[in-house]
Design a protein around this motif. Structure first.
Motif, PDB file in Angstrom:
ATOM      1  N   THR A  75      31.381  43.012  43.386  1.00  0.00           N
ATOM      2  CA  THR A  75      32.025  42.796  41.821  1.00  0.00           C
ATOM      3  C   THR A  75      33.237  42.608  42.134  1.00  0.00           C
ATOM      4  O   THR A  75      33.926  42.985  42.698  1.00  0.00           O
ATOM      5  CB  THR A  75      31.747  44.222  41.270  1.00  0.00           C
ATOM      6  OG1 THR A  75      32.645  45.443  41.759  1.00  0.00           O
ATOM      7  CG2 THR A  75      30.388  44.638  41.229  1.00  0.00           C
ATOM      8  N   THR A  76      34.016  41.969  40.956  1.00  0.00           N
ATOM      9  CA  THR A  76      35.427  41.862  40.674  1.00  0.00           C
ATOM     10  C   THR A  76      36.049  43.117  40.743  1.00  0.00           C
ATOM     11  O   THR A  76      37.351  42.966  41.008  1.00  0.00           O
ATOM     12  CB  THR A  76      35.561  40.843  39.634  1.00  0.00           C
ATOM     13  OG1 THR A  76      35.132  41.860  38.468  1.00  0.00           O
ATOM     14  CG2 THR A  76      35.148  39.624  39.571  1.00  0.00           C
ATOM     15  N   ALA A  77      35.672  44.384  40.337  1.00  0.00           N
ATOM     16  CA  ALA A  77      36.203  45.549  40.575  1.00  0.00           C
ATOM     17  C   ALA A  77      36.387  46.027  41.907  1.00  0.00           C
ATOM     18  O   ALA A  77      37.345  46.579  42.295  1.00  0.00           O
ATOM     19  CB  ALA A  77      35.616  46.605  39.554  1.00  0.00           C
ATOM     20  N   LYS A  78      35.338  45.780  42.607  1.00  0.00           N
ATOM     21  CA  LYS A  78      35.267  46.513  44.167  1.00  0.00           C
ATOM     22  C   LYS A  78      36.155  45.221  45.111  1.00  0.00           C
ATOM     23  O   LYS A  78      36.741  45.707  45.949  1.00  0.00           O
ATOM     24  CB  LYS A  78      34.040  46.448  44.505  1.00  0.00           C
ATOM     25  CG  LYS A  78      33.694  46.888  46.091  1.00  0.00           C
ATOM     26  CD  LYS A  78      32.104  47.000  46.307  1.00  0.00           C
ATOM     27  CE  LYS A  78      32.132  47.490  47.848  1.00  0.00           C
ATOM     28  NZ  LYS A  78      30.630  47.416  48.128  1.00  0.00           N
ATOM     29  N   LYS A  80      38.747  42.651  44.461  1.00  0.00           N
ATOM     30  CA  LYS A  80      39.809  41.800  43.618  1.00  0.00           C
ATOM     31  C   LYS A  80      40.238  40.624  44.101  1.00  0.00           C
ATOM     32  O   LYS A  80      40.655  39.549  43.438  1.00  0.00           O
ATOM     33  CB  LYS A  80      40.898  42.596  43.437  1.00  0.00           C
ATOM     34  CG  LYS A  80      40.483  44.023  42.567  1.00  0.00           C
ATOM     35  CD  LYS A  80      41.679  44.998  42.409  1.00  0.00           C
ATOM     36  CE  LYS A  80      41.166  46.309  41.749  1.00  0.00           C
ATOM     37  NZ  LYS A  80      40.420  46.005  40.371  1.00  0.00           N
ATOM     38  N   TYR A  85      36.163  37.382  47.481  1.00  0.00           N
ATOM     39  CA  TYR A  85      34.730  37.626  46.825  1.00  0.00           C
ATOM     40  C   TYR A  85      34.015  36.557  46.752  1.00  0.00           C
ATOM     41  O   TYR A  85      32.490  36.533  46.823  1.00  0.00           O
ATOM     42  CB  TYR A  85      35.273  37.619  45.227  1.00  0.00           C
ATOM     43  CG  TYR A  85      34.112  37.701  44.164  1.00  0.00           C
ATOM     44  CD1 TYR A  85      33.843  39.132  43.566  1.00  0.00           C
ATOM     45  CD2 TYR A  85      33.473  36.662  43.689  1.00  0.00           C
ATOM     46  CE1 TYR A  85      32.811  39.109  42.639  1.00  0.00           C
ATOM     47  CE2 TYR A  85      32.395  36.829  42.738  1.00  0.00           C
ATOM     48  CZ  TYR A  85      32.151  38.023  42.392  1.00  0.00           C
ATOM     49  OH  TYR A  85      31.182  38.185  41.534  1.00  0.00           O
ATOM     50  N   TYR A 124      33.183  34.862  37.715  1.00  0.00           N
ATOM     51  CA  TYR A 124      32.191  35.336  38.421  1.00  0.00           C
ATOM     52  C   TYR A 124      30.833  34.460  38.002  1.00  0.00           C
ATOM     53  O   TYR A 124      30.221  34.404  38.977  1.00  0.00           O
ATOM     54  CB  TYR A 124      32.001  36.754  37.467  1.00  0.00           C
ATOM     55  CG  TYR A 124      30.863  37.432  37.882  1.00  0.00           C
ATOM     56  CD1 TYR A 124      30.782  38.241  39.332  1.00  0.00           C
ATOM     57  CD2 TYR A 124      29.677  37.495  37.285  1.00  0.00           C
ATOM     58  CE1 TYR A 124      29.681  39.004  39.255  1.00  0.00           C
ATOM     59  CE2 TYR A 124      28.566  38.226  37.488  1.00  0.00           C
ATOM     60  CZ  TYR A 124      28.495  38.956  38.470  1.00  0.00           C
ATOM     61  OH  TYR A 124      27.200  39.732  38.893  1.00  0.00           O
ATOM     62  N   GLU A 157      29.528  54.760  44.531  1.00  0.00           N
ATOM     63  CA  GLU A 157      30.830  54.228  44.550  1.00  0.00           C
ATOM     64  C   GLU A 157      31.508  54.675  43.070  1.00  0.00           C
ATOM     65  O   GLU A 157      30.542  54.974  42.206  1.00  0.00           O
ATOM     66  CB  GLU A 157      30.753  52.576  44.655  1.00  0.00           C
ATOM     67  CG  GLU A 157      30.346  52.274  45.910  1.00  0.00           C
ATOM     68  CD  GLU A 157      30.116  50.494  45.678  1.00  0.00           C
ATOM     69  OE1 GLU A 157      30.454  49.972  44.661  1.00  0.00           O
ATOM     70  OE2 GLU A 157      29.513  49.994  46.671  1.00  0.00           O
ATOM     71  N   ARG A 159      32.671  53.397  40.091  1.00  0.00           N
ATOM     72  CA  ARG A 159      32.861  52.390  39.053  1.00  0.00           C
ATOM     73  C   ARG A 159      32.829  52.702  37.711  1.00  0.00           C
ATOM     74  O   ARG A 159      31.752  52.724  36.953  1.00  0.00           O
ATOM     75  CB  ARG A 159      31.842  51.223  39.411  1.00  0.00           C
ATOM     76  CG  ARG A 159      31.539  50.599  40.723  1.00  0.00           C
ATOM     77  CD  ARG A 159      30.580  49.499  40.946  1.00  0.00           C
ATOM     78  NE  ARG A 159      30.386  49.153  42.136  1.00  0.00           N
ATOM     79  CZ  ARG A 159      29.533  48.298  42.764  1.00  0.00           C
ATOM     80  NH1 ARG A 159      28.649  47.582  41.630  1.00  0.00           N
ATOM     81  NH2 ARG A 159      29.582  47.665  43.756  1.00  0.00           N
ATOM     82  N   GLY A 161      33.819  51.519  34.569  1.00  0.00           N
ATOM     83  CA  GLY A 161      33.438  50.538  33.706  1.00  0.00           C
ATOM     84  C   GLY A 161      32.060  50.315  33.852  1.00  0.00           C
ATOM     85  O   GLY A 161      31.063  50.373  32.560  1.00  0.00           O
ATOM     86  N   GLU A 162      31.465  50.091  34.935  1.00  0.00           N
ATOM     87  CA  GLU A 162      30.118  50.062  34.920  1.00  0.00           C
ATOM     88  C   GLU A 162      29.303  51.193  34.646  1.00  0.00           C
ATOM     89  O   GLU A 162      28.034  51.009  33.994  1.00  0.00           O
ATOM     90  CB  GLU A 162      29.643  49.717  36.548  1.00  0.00           C
ATOM     91  CG  GLU A 162      28.196  49.344  36.779  1.00  0.00           C
ATOM     92  CD  GLU A 162      28.010  49.081  38.231  1.00  0.00           C
ATOM     93  OE1 GLU A 162      27.259  49.790  38.902  1.00  0.00           O
ATOM     94  OE2 GLU A 162      28.498  48.106  38.586  1.00  0.00           O
TER      95      GLU A 162
END
Length: 226
Positions: A75-78, A80, A85, A124, A157, A159, A161-162
């Motif tokens: 993910t873009t959160a994990k 950056k 990515y 993404y 994890e 996350r 936002g998720e």
């Protein structure tokens, strides 16, 4: 002699569920896992290759099987760093598809994402779309691309936002009908069920490419568990 399967991403949520399904399936005698760390599961079927999956092509001689299941994703959160990515979400599946083509593996099943579009302005979505495009270029006889929406389940994890997104989706899922069905949250068990089913369903001898939206994945899974 049973089938040999390769799983990329068996340490992840969906890949881990799929692994257990293949262990329980008598059709499979060998399950090859390519990952950075062990899954920690004891089974005579499992053959682990602890490698840097970003350098998957270095393991080309071991990349032989009847089927490949690619459950890799970040993910873009994990992750950056956009270069890293793309190396994960694009590089690993595309390299795997090229190795599958090289070894005449007839079935390649890969997890993508809803909204995948090689021409998208969103990084993404564009990365996923480019991955799909270049996997399809290999013309593997039975290629299945799964585009799940937000995936439910508990990850080890943080996350935030998720978690918020999943909480909202659990509330609105029941009212998402008709054209909105493909946006409903889907659980990893449903995705794993679908992947397992696709790999063990009779297919045409000619090239058979199927792109499945989230609601279609859900419907296939429900049809085999009902």
């Amino acid at each position: 002699m049973g089938k040999t399967a390769i799983i990329l991403g068996a340490t992840g949520l969906t890949g881990g569920i799929l692994l257990r399904k293949l262990i329980d399936d008598e059709n499979y005698s060998t399950i090859k896992l390519f990952s950075r760390r062990t899954v920690g599961i004891k089974s005579s079927k499992i053959k682990e290759y602890l490698i840097d999956v970003l350098a998957l092509k270095q393991s080309a001689k071991d990349f032989t099987a009847d089927e490949v299941f690619c459950c890799i994703g970040t993910t873009t959160a994990k992750t950056k760093d956009k270069k890293l990515y793309k190396a994960i979400d694009y590089g690993i599946p595309v390299t795997a598809s090229k190795l599958a083509k090289q070894h005449n593996i007839a079935t390649f099943i890969v997890m993508s994402s809803m909204g995948a579009d090689a021409k998208s302005a969103v990084f993404y979505n564009r990365t996923k779309g480019e991955m799909e495009r270049d996997v399809l270029k290999q013309s593997i006889p039975n290629t299945y691309i799964l585009r799940p929406s937000l995936i439910g389940g508990n990850r080890n994890e943080n996350r935030v936002g998720e978690r918020i997104g999943k909480a909202i989706m659990r509330i609105i899922n029941p009212i998402m009908i008709g054209n909105l069905k493909k946006y409903k949250m889907i659980y990893p068990e449903k995705i794993a069920n679908c992947m397992h089913f696709l790999a063990n369903t009779n297919t045409n001898t000619n090239t058979n490419t199927t792109i499945l939206t989230s609601d279609e994945i859900q419907e296939i899974s429900n049809s085999i568990t009902s």
